[in-house]
Motif scaffolding. Structure first.
Motif, PDB file in Angstrom:
ATOM      1  N   ASN A   1       0.828  -1.205   0.000  1.00 33.79           N
ATOM      2  CA  ASN A   1       0.000   0.000   0.000  1.00 33.79           C
ATOM      3  C   ASN A   1       0.862   1.254   0.000  1.00 33.79           C
ATOM      4  N   GLY A   2       1.974   1.200   0.731  1.00 32.39           N
ATOM      5  CA  GLY A   2       2.865   2.352   0.789  1.00 32.39           C
ATOM      6  C   GLY A   2       3.450   2.678  -0.574  1.00 32.39           C
ATOM      7  N   ILE A   3       3.828   1.651  -1.335  1.00 30.34           N
ATOM      8  CA  ILE A   3       4.387   1.870  -2.667  1.00 30.34           C
ATOM      9  C   ILE A   3       3.325   2.448  -3.604  1.00 30.34           C
ATOM     10  N   LEU A   4       2.110   1.915  -3.536  1.00 35.26           N
ATOM     11  CA  LEU A   4       1.031   2.454  -4.354  1.00 35.26           C
ATOM     12  C   LEU A   4       0.737   3.909  -3.984  1.00 35.26           C
ATOM     13  N   HIS A   5       0.741   4.189  -2.696  1.00 36.43           N
ATOM     14  CA  HIS A   5       0.503   5.558  -2.224  1.00 36.43           C
ATOM     15  C   HIS A   5       1.566   6.508  -2.759  1.00 36.43           C
TER      16      HIS A   5
ATOM     17  N   LEU B   1      -6.773   2.312  -3.949  1.00 35.09           N
ATOM     18  CA  LEU B   1      -5.497   2.909  -4.344  1.00 35.09           C
ATOM     19  C   LEU B   1      -5.214   2.658  -5.821  1.00 35.09           C
ATOM     20  N   LEU B   2      -5.508   1.453  -6.292  1.00 37.59           N
ATOM     21  CA  LEU B   2      -5.284   1.143  -7.696  1.00 37.59           C
ATOM     22  C   LEU B   2      -6.202   1.976  -8.596  1.00 37.59           C
TER      23      LEU B   2
ATOM     24  N   ALA C   1      -7.283   4.965  -7.880  1.00 35.69           N
ATOM     25  CA  ALA C   1      -6.729   6.320  -7.857  1.00 35.69           C
ATOM     26  C   ALA C   1      -5.487   6.412  -8.742  1.00 35.69           C
ATOM     27  N   LEU C   2      -4.632   5.373  -8.718  1.00 40.60           N
ATOM     28  CA  LEU C   2      -3.434   5.369  -9.552  1.00 40.60           C
ATOM     29  C   LEU C   2      -3.811   5.353 -11.025  1.00 40.60           C
ATOM     30  N   ASP C   3      -4.812   4.579 -11.379  1.00 42.17           N
ATOM     31  CA  ASP C   3      -5.281   4.524 -12.763  1.00 42.17           C
ATOM     32  C   ASP C   3      -5.796   5.885 -13.216  1.00 42.17           C
ATOM     33  N   ASP C   4      -6.405   6.612 -12.292  1.00 40.49           N
ATOM     34  CA  ASP C   4      -6.941   7.935 -12.627  1.00 40.49           C
ATOM     35  C   ASP C   4      -5.838   8.954 -12.898  1.00 40.49           C
TER      36      ASP C   4
ATOM     37  N   TYR D   1       1.585  -3.243 -12.718  1.00 38.82           N
ATOM     38  CA  TYR D   1       1.449  -3.562 -14.137  1.00 38.82           C
ATOM     39  C   TYR D   1      -0.013  -3.649 -14.582  1.00 38.82           C
ATOM     40  N   SER D   2      -0.938  -3.604 -13.654  1.00 38.86           N
ATOM     41  CA  SER D   2      -2.355  -3.580 -14.036  1.00 38.86           C
ATOM     42  C   SER D   2      -2.766  -2.201 -14.541  1.00 38.86           C
ATOM     43  N   ILE D   3      -1.866  -1.212 -14.376  1.00 41.59           N
ATOM     44  CA  ILE D   3      -2.154   0.158 -14.813  1.00 41.59           C
ATOM     45  C   ILE D   3      -1.412   0.426 -16.120  1.00 41.59           C
ATOM     46  N   ASP D   4      -2.140   0.768 -17.167  1.00 46.19           N
ATOM     47  CA  ASP D   4      -1.519   1.083 -18.456  1.00 46.19           C
ATOM     48  C   ASP D   4      -0.563   2.259 -18.314  1.00 46.19           C
ATOM     49  N   GLY D   5       0.633   2.116 -18.898  1.00 48.53           N
ATOM     50  CA  GLY D   5       1.603   3.209 -18.910  1.00 48.53           C
ATOM     51  C   GLY D   5       2.711   3.067 -17.899  1.00 48.53           C
ATOM     52  N   ILE D   6       2.518   2.235 -16.866  1.00 47.21           N
ATOM     53  CA  ILE D   6       3.524   2.125 -15.812  1.00 47.21           C
ATOM     54  C   ILE D   6       4.621   1.144 -16.214  1.00 47.21           C
ATOM     55  N   SER D   7       5.868   1.574 -15.998  1.00 52.65           N
ATOM     56  CA  SER D   7       7.039   0.716 -16.150  1.00 52.65           C
ATOM     57  C   SER D   7       7.872   0.829 -14.882  1.00 52.65           C
ATOM     58  N   VAL D   8       8.740  -0.157 -14.673  1.00 53.68           N
ATOM     59  CA  VAL D   8       9.506  -0.236 -13.430  1.00 53.68           C
ATOM     60  C   VAL D   8      10.997  -0.320 -13.727  1.00 53.68           C
ATOM     61  N   ILE D   9      11.766   0.459 -12.976  1.00 48.67           N
ATOM     62  CA  ILE D   9      13.209   0.260 -12.881  1.00 48.67           C
ATOM     63  C   ILE D   9      13.465  -0.244 -11.462  1.00 48.67           C
TER      64      ILE D   9
END
Length: 358
Positions: free
Chosen positions: A82-86, A107-108, A110-113, A139-147
């Protein structure tokens, strides 16, 4: 002798030297974002203090200036899912007000929004994330990538969902090695110029520091700072060889203290347990953990981890040169490197268990 201590800190912004290949790899993975496409995921791995985070941050800042790439650095120490999503939500330019204790689904949503295009999340110290299931959420949110930035690629990937592992294979991996002596001298010289008064240290001394610190930039940089502090304490006009000789241990003390303070609370409590009972062998360490696991995770909103996962915590602290342990160092016992270094945490240890272990 010291005019700007900030120059010797990890977050000091400076030109990244001798990381051409690594920066090129990052550029290829991130270049798609110029055209509105999601970046390729990246796994950066290597030992502490060799420029992993600094290089990624440098590249991402440049791309933000060039074409407005949206990115966020998330320090994963002591972060729940939850902290990472926040953090991902509140660090985005379209951020909205959310609370860490909201349901994950909220949270997901809100992140998608807030995400409306390519969004790169740099997960620093990704090997301390307690539940890597958060990657599935991201990765359920379009556009997000991770380093993801870790010490060990194999250990981290072994904890990642099999369906996600291919994202971090092949060209997606960017290994960082230690610097050569001449490369490290090139890194130290601008720090001396901008951080110290005059030229109190010569090139031969910088080469000595670069060689003694084994190509680890953080240790070398902190050793220059420590040598300058020691010279000041001894009222020297320049840094003498004796000051440098005494700087390496002090620099490591500074680094260990910073490393310890960066760790999540369960790590700090586990460190204090080792400090109290060590040196102990593997069976004694496991018995002590089993006895204290509820206290180690008290107030953390999650159940205690298994001994195997606790071993990973200990291995992380060994990577940070905070303790020695079987399998990660040449030691046959668990014990802290500096018994005088106390973790900044309140933790009551069962003295009866300590007595049994000793």
């Amino acid at each position: 002798m010291i005019k700007n201590r900030w120059v010797f800190e990890d977050k000091y912004e400076t030109q990244i030297l001798h990381r051409h290949d690594e920066l090129q790899s990052l550029s290829r993975s991130l270049g798609r974002t110029e055209h509105g496409l999601s970046a390729n995921d990246v796994l950066i791995h290597g030992p502490s203090g060799v420029g992993k985070t600094a290089s990624a941050r440098y590249m991402l800042r440049n791309l933000r200036q060039q074409w407005g790439l949206e990115w966020s650095l998330i320090e994963c120490s002591d972060q729940t899912c939850n902290g990472i999503l926040h953090e991902a939500i509140t660090r985005h330019r379209n951020r909205t007000v959310v609370h860490r204790n909201q349901p994950r689904a909220d949270l997901l949503e809100a992140l998608d929004d807030v995400v409306s295009g390519p969004y790169v999340l740099m997960l620093d110290e990704a090997d301390v994330i307690p539940d890597l299931g958060v990657l599935r959420d991201l990765y359920s949110i379009d556009g997000i990538s991770v380093i993801a930035i870790t010490h060990s690629d194999t250990e981290w990937l072994s904890r990642v969902d099999r369906n996600i592992q291919p994202r971090f294979h092949g060209d997606s991996q960017v290994p960082f090695q230690k610097y050569h002596v001449d490369e490290l001298v090139d890194i130290l010289e601008p720090r001396v110029e901008h951080g110290l008064i005059g030229q109190p240290i010569d090139v031969a001394q910088l080469e000595w520091i670069a060689d003694e610190t084994g190509g680890v930039a953080r240790w070398a940089i902190k050793s220059v700072l420590a040598a300058a502090k020691i010279a000041d304490e001894r009222h020297h006009d320049t840094i003498l060889d004796k000051d440098i000789e005494d700087s390496f241990d002090r620099a490591m003390q500074m680094i260990r203290k910073d490393n310890l303070r960066s760790l999540p609370v369960p790590y700090l409590r586990l460190y204090e347990l080792v400090r109290a009972i060590g040196p102990v062998d593997g069976s004694e360490m496991r018995a002590a953990y089993d006895e204290h696991q509820e206290m180690i995770f008290e107030g953390r909103d999650r159940d205690p981890v298994t001994w195997r996962r606790a071993w990973d915590y200990l291995a992380k602290m060994a990577d940070y040169d905070l303790l020695e342990m079987p399998g990660e160092t040449n030691s046959k016992v668990y014990e802290v490197i500096d018994p005088e270094l106390e973790a900044p945490v309140d933790f009551e240890i069962d003295r009866a268990v300590v007595g049994d272990c000793r």
